[in-house]
Scaffold this active site. Structure first.
Site, PDB file in Angstrom:
ATOM      1  N   HIS A 191      40.351  37.490  46.475  1.00 44.53           N
ATOM      2  CA  HIS A 191      40.288  38.666  45.596  1.00 44.53           C
ATOM      3  C   HIS A 191      41.225  39.776  46.045  1.00 44.53           C
ATOM      4  O   HIS A 191      41.679  39.802  47.192  1.00 44.53           O
ATOM      5  CB  HIS A 191      38.858  39.212  45.546  1.00 44.53           C
ATOM      6  CG  HIS A 191      37.939  38.431  44.662  1.00 44.53           C
ATOM      7  ND1 HIS A 191      37.323  37.272  45.085  1.00 44.53           N
ATOM      8  CD2 HIS A 191      37.562  38.620  43.371  1.00 44.53           C
ATOM      9  CE1 HIS A 191      36.592  36.789  44.090  1.00 44.53           C
ATOM     10  NE2 HIS A 191      36.719  37.583  43.038  1.00 44.53           N
ATOM     11  N   LYS A 232      38.007  45.185  46.359  1.00 43.90           N
ATOM     12  CA  LYS A 232      36.649  44.677  46.117  1.00 43.90           C
ATOM     13  C   LYS A 232      35.738  45.074  47.281  1.00 43.90           C
ATOM     14  O   LYS A 232      36.120  44.911  48.444  1.00 43.90           O
ATOM     15  CB  LYS A 232      36.703  43.155  45.964  1.00 43.90           C
ATOM     16  CG  LYS A 232      35.358  42.502  45.650  1.00 43.90           C
ATOM     17  CD  LYS A 232      35.528  41.060  45.216  1.00 43.90           C
ATOM     18  CE  LYS A 232      34.206  40.373  44.973  1.00 43.90           C
ATOM     19  NZ  LYS A 232      33.388  41.056  43.956  1.00 43.90           N
TER      20      LYS A 232
END
Ligand SMILES: NC(=O)C1=CN([C@@H]2O[C@H](COP(=O)(O)OP(=O)(O)OC[C@H]3O[C@@H](n4cnc5c(N)ncnc54)[C@H](OP(=O)(O)O)[C@@H]3O)[C@@H](O)[C@H]2O)C=CC1
Ligand SMILES: O=C(O)C1=N[C@H](C(=O)O)C[C@H](O)C1
Length: 250
Positions: A136, A140
């Site tokens: 990711h 995040k």
């Protein structure tokens, strides 16, 4: 009379919330009537006559938001991660007192990601080893991803039903974290890298062969067909539904 579904977005200023707000505004059968962010009064949702609230906020507040929406008789579509079995059970209990209200919690609304989870669970019983790598963007806040946790859960259930034990692993010496985190007995590794959006690989191994299932969300628009499907359907799904797979006729 206006038959459009009246929608609120919670977390409307965020990466996902802003994308959802634009998608709702572009949908002819939906009407965006409220955008809320941190510090806004949740009472605004009921005042705006909202029928469906979409929550893309942060793990620390999403459960509080859902209970407030259920109290107001508003259906909820939840994309925020961080949900565990205890939190889901509290929502299920709450909904028992609010017949007709629906809450759908999905760790991933991208169709390809949902299919990856389903394929992984289907394949799991045929392989000795399995590990998950999720990748990711570095903004995040939670790890591992909700998607990886849900994937691990489905794999673990399938392996248990097939009588399989843990994946083989002779490691007796390692630096903490080197072997990832164990989620339902499945190793999950989280990568955070500038340039990434949301990606997952499920690695399944047998003697002499490997199956890799990989899904890539290159852009947050990938989540929108799933989010809009959930918004349109949640009002006809009373109680708690976990996972978009229940709407895809898989
Ligand atoms: N299910 C799925 O398909 C997907 C799920 N996600 C998940 O969605 C969540 C959001 O991700 P992302 O959009 O990238 O995160 P962002 O940090 O970009 O957005 C979160 C937003 O929520 C706001 N917020 C914080 N507290 C509240 C509150 N009490 N009420 C209303 N809004 C609040 C934040 O405001 P402020 O910045 O002012 O604090 C921010 O605007 C994460 O859990 C992520 O994992 C992401 C992509 C897809
Ligand atoms: O934070 C994100 O970006 C994402 N979060 C969800 C998760 O934790 O699984 C879904 C997707 O991976 C994007």
């Amino acid at each position: 009379m206006d038959e459009r579904i009246r929608v609120a977005v919670l977390g409307a200023g965020g990466r996902m919330g802003a994308t959802v707000a634009a998608a709702v505004e572009a949908a002819p059968d939906l009407e965006l009537v409220a955008r809320l962010d941190a510090g806004d009064d949740l009472a605004r949702v009921a005042q705006a006559g909202v029928q469906v609230a979409v929550d893309f906020t942060v793990p620390a507040v999403t459960e509080v938001n859902v209970h407030a929406m259920v109290d107001a008789g508003v259906h909820v579509v939840v994309g925020t991660t961080g949900w565990d079995d205890a939190a889901l059970a509290r929502v299920r209990d709450h909904l028992a007192d609010r017949p007709g209200v629906g809450v759908l919690v999905a760790p991933n609304f991208a169709i390809g990601a949902v299919l990856t989870m389903a394929f992984a669970a289907r394949a799991a019983r045929w392989f000795e080893s399995v590990e998950i790598v999720e990748l990711h963007h570095p903004d995040k806040v939670d790890a591992p991803s909700g998607t990886a946790a849900h994937t691990a859960h489905g794999i673990a259930q399938a392996r248990a039903a097939a009588g399989l034990g843990p994946s083989p692993d002779a490691t007796t010496q390692s630096l903490e974290g080197a072997r990832g985190a164990l989620v339902d007995g499945v190793r999950v590794h989280a990568v955070r890298l500038r340039g990434l959006t949301a990606h997952e690989e499920v690695l399944l191994g047998n003697p002499g062969e490997q199956l890799t299932l990989r899904h890539d969300s290159f852009d947050r628009t990938s989540f929108m067909p799933g989010v809009l499907l959930a918004v349109r359907r949640v009002g006809a799904l009373p109680g708690l539904t976990v996972g978009l797979e229940h709407l895809l006729d898989l």
